[in-house]
Design a protein around this motif. Structure first.
Motif, PDB file in Angstrom:
ATOM      1  N   UNK A  42       0.839  -1.322   0.198  1.00 18.89           N
ATOM      2  CA  UNK A  42      -0.223  -0.554   0.529  1.00 18.89           C
ATOM      3  C   UNK A  42       0.906   1.501   0.139  1.00 18.89           C
ATOM      4  N   UNK A  43       0.321   2.400  -0.480  1.00 16.62           N
ATOM      5  CA  UNK A  43       0.915   3.505  -0.987  1.00 16.62           C
ATOM      6  C   UNK A  43       0.440   4.880  -0.293  1.00 16.62           C
ATOM      7  N   UNK A  44       1.127   5.934   0.507  1.00 14.64           N
ATOM      8  CA  UNK A  44      -0.587   6.371   1.009  1.00 14.64           C
ATOM      9  C   UNK A  44      -0.429   7.921  -0.441  1.00 14.64           C
ATOM     10  N   UNK A  45      -1.288   8.401  -0.726  1.00 19.07           N
ATOM     11  CA  UNK A  45      -2.328   9.280  -1.468  1.00 19.07           C
ATOM     12  C   UNK A  45      -0.634  10.504  -1.463  1.00 19.07           C
ATOM     13  N   UNK A 125     -16.231  19.259   6.481  1.00 17.08           N
ATOM     14  CA  UNK A 125     -15.120  18.538   6.709  1.00 17.08           C
ATOM     15  C   UNK A 125     -14.395  16.994   5.954  1.00 17.08           C
ATOM     16  N   UNK A 126     -16.283  16.540   6.091  1.00 19.83           N
ATOM     17  CA  UNK A 126     -15.995  14.869   6.029  1.00 19.83           C
ATOM     18  C   UNK A 126     -15.729  15.080   3.830  1.00 19.83           C
ATOM     19  N   UNK A 128     -14.006  15.389   1.801  1.00 19.48           N
ATOM     20  CA  UNK A 128     -12.764  16.040   1.073  1.00 19.48           C
ATOM     21  C   UNK A 128     -11.607  15.389  -0.017  1.00 19.48           C
ATOM     22  N   UNK A 130      -8.556  13.409  -1.503  1.00 14.86           N
ATOM     23  CA  UNK A 130      -7.274  13.533  -1.359  1.00 14.86           C
ATOM     24  C   UNK A 130      -6.301  13.583  -2.045  1.00 14.86           C
ATOM     25  N   UNK A 138     -15.226  11.037   4.325  1.00 11.13           N
ATOM     26  CA  UNK A 138     -14.784  10.702   5.923  1.00 11.13           C
ATOM     27  C   UNK A 138     -16.006  10.307   6.807  1.00 11.13           C
ATOM     28  N   UNK A 185     -10.844   3.252  -4.024  1.00 18.98           N
ATOM     29  CA  UNK A 185      -9.420   3.672  -3.056  1.00 18.98           C
ATOM     30  C   UNK A 185      -8.439   2.363  -2.722  1.00 18.98           C
ATOM     31  N   UNK A 186      -9.447   1.736  -2.209  1.00 22.37           N
ATOM     32  CA  UNK A 186      -9.063   0.447  -1.396  1.00 22.37           C
ATOM     33  C   UNK A 186      -7.948  -0.312  -1.904  1.00 22.37           C
ATOM     34  N   UNK A 189      -4.526   2.078  -3.953  1.00 27.34           N
ATOM     35  CA  UNK A 189      -3.235   2.333  -2.927  1.00 27.34           C
ATOM     36  C   UNK A 189      -3.167   0.496  -2.567  1.00 27.34           C
TER      37      UNK A 189
ATOM     38  N   UNK B  63      -5.300   8.338   9.315  1.00 24.29           N
ATOM     39  CA  UNK B  63      -4.323   8.065   8.368  1.00 24.29           C
ATOM     40  C   UNK B  63      -5.267   7.550   6.964  1.00 24.29           C
ATOM     41  N   UNK B  65      -7.803   7.277   5.783  1.00 24.26           N
ATOM     42  CA  UNK B  65      -8.834   8.212   5.468  1.00 24.26           C
ATOM     43  C   UNK B  65      -8.419   8.703   4.757  1.00 24.26           C
ATOM     44  N   UNK B  66      -7.635   9.971   5.425  1.00 17.45           N
ATOM     45  CA  UNK B  66      -7.908  11.029   5.075  1.00 17.45           C
ATOM     46  C   UNK B  66      -6.621  11.409   4.092  1.00 17.45           C
ATOM     47  N   UNK B  67      -4.947  10.540   4.625  1.00 14.08           N
ATOM     48  CA  UNK B  67      -4.182  10.323   3.535  1.00 14.08           C
ATOM     49  C   UNK B  67      -3.966   8.823   3.338  1.00 14.08           C
ATOM     50  N   UNK B  68      -4.395   7.838   2.851  1.00 16.57           N
ATOM     51  CA  UNK B  68      -4.514   7.360   2.334  1.00 16.57           C
ATOM     52  C   UNK B  68      -3.540   5.819   2.683  1.00 16.57           C
ATOM     53  N   UNK B  69      -3.113   6.537   3.612  1.00 18.68           N
ATOM     54  CA  UNK B  69      -1.938   5.782   4.440  1.00 18.68           C
ATOM     55  C   UNK B  69      -2.728   4.192   5.312  1.00 18.68           C
ATOM     56  N   UNK B  70      -2.311   2.795   4.504  1.00 18.90           N
ATOM     57  CA  UNK B  70      -3.045   1.578   5.141  1.00 18.90           C
ATOM     58  C   UNK B  70      -1.867   0.620   5.521  1.00 18.90           C
ATOM     59  N   UNK B  72      -2.981  -1.882   6.983  1.00 17.01           N
ATOM     60  CA  UNK B  72      -3.565  -3.646   7.208  1.00 17.01           C
ATOM     61  C   UNK B  72      -4.075  -4.483   8.363  1.00 17.01           C
TER      62      UNK B  72
END
Lengths: 246, 136
Positions: A42-45, A125-126, A128, A130, A138, A185-186, A189, B63, B65-70, B72
């Motif tokens: 997985x990579x962060x956005x 702010x729900x 948003x 990315x 959110x 996104x799941x 990512x 992390x 949801x908002x940053x996509x930093x998953x 698992x």
């Protein structure tokens, strides 16, 4: 001819590190991870990427609804319901030109705007955007006010008014919150494709998903080769979803 | 009041609080019947998880949801998978049932988590055993 863009130090380091990872376990024993495997982690956005979708309507077959069924199966919303309140994260829209009478159909989902009106009006702010351009809800912050549902010019946001049971583990959905296409996104990512794109690729391959910031990506190649348009381009929202042949 | 009287009073109060309140707390603080996880180990030792699980969940959810930093290994669905409780028919028990892992404790302390209004409270069957790299 334009000069190639200078490679930023940070992105160069990220690329170099992502390319090859080696772990020394002991003398003479080295675990190597190659790029193909590294992409699955997985990579962060990141703002380095901008996810986009190109829908080629010349390849989109009349009567086909594989993308809708795939999305429904992936996220657990029902397609059999006639109720107006049931969310349709993606739906097939039939359009006709008043003057010529020409009809066409196209899949319509969240357009993942660069300047999303839904996020602008959200009081908590729900909703948003990315870093990589995906517009999300959110639900931990959503109070169910439905402003975003009203603000969306494309009618692709929905309010969940019923208790949801047996949600997919990767796609939490619940009563009293707004929801819309999340560009899977799941999957993305972890280096995968959105469910609709994957389903379409088994039939007509009318959908191309990729990184709009990557000059070498298939979506960038397609965008430079064929004329494309955004829905309601006059609003200048900078959507990540584009259509060809609309 | 002389210093000796004060000292006696302090000792008497200390004995009263330690013995009286201590006994009362230990009897009221009985652990609820909780089914142990079928797989392990967990992220932290059990006493730390009891105290900190909410903070860990909040941190990881923000992390993810908002940053996509998953992560698992620290996701709610991983908690749900390891801590699934099964009924007589070998089906996982949902949060509606008082035997659910989260519900057993939260019922006792009268705290209603709202995780399961959106999140699934049972693993998707069949459950595959998970080994994590955590402690304990």
């Amino acid at each position: 001819m334009s000069a190639p863009e200078p490679v930023a130090r940070r992105s160069f380091l990220a690329t170099a590190l992502a390319g090859l990872t080696a772990t020394v376990l002991g003398p003479g024993i080295v675990l190597m991870a190659f790029p193909g495997e590294a992409a699955a982690a997985p990579r962060p956005a990141s703002t380095a990427r901008r996810w986009g979708l190109l829908i080629d309507l010349s390849r989109c077959e009349d009567g086909c609804s594989r993308c809708v069924e795939a999305c429904s199966g992936e996220h657990g919303w029902r397609t059999d319901s006639e109720g107006a309140s049931e969310p349709q994260w993606v739906r097939i829209v039939h359009a006709s030109d008043e003057d010529s009478g020409r009809t066409s159909q196209f899949p319509l989902m969240c357009q993942h705007c660069a300047q999303p009106p839904c996020a602008d009006v959200c009081p908590t702010g729900a909703t948003f955007r990315r870093a990589d351009g995906v517009v999300l809800v959110d639900r931990h912050r959503c109070i169910g006010c439905r402003y975003c549902v009203m603000a969306c010019p494309f009618g692709v946001r929905f309010f969940q008014g019923d208790t949801v049971r047996d949600q997919r583990p990767h796609s939490p959905r619940g009563k009293g919150t707004a929801e819309a296409c999340n560009l899977c996104v799941h999957r993305v990512d972890h280096g995968g494709l959105p469910a609709c794109v994957e389903a379409c690729s088994t039939a007509n391959s009318a959908m191309i998903f990729g990184d709009l910031n990557d000059p070498g990506s298939p979506i960038r190649a397609a965008l430079s080769a064929i004329p494309t348009t955004r829905l309601r381009a006059n609003l200048a929202l900078g959507q990540g979803v584009r259509y060809h042949g609309l | 009041m002389g210093p000796l009287t004060t000292a006696v009073a302090v000792v008497a109060m200390a004995v009263f609080f330690i013995s009286g309140f201590g006994e009362g707390r230990s009897s009221d603080n009985a652990q609820p019947a909780v089914t142990s996880a079928t797989t392990g180990p967990c992220l932290l030792p059990a006493p730390d998880m009891r105290r900190r699980h909410k903070d860990l969940l909040f941190e990881e959810r923000t992390k993810a949801v908002r940053q996509g930093d998953r992560n698992p290994e620290a996701s709610l669905s991983r908690c749900i998978t390891c801590h699934a409780v099964f009924d007589e028919a070998a089906q996982p028990i949902a949060y509606d049932d008082e035997r659910h892992f989260c519900r057993a404790c939260h019922l006792q302390v009268a705290v209603a988590p709202d995780c399961f209004t959106c999140h699934r409270s049972t693993p998707v069957m069949p459950v595959t055993p998970i080994q994590t790299g955590g402690t304990q």
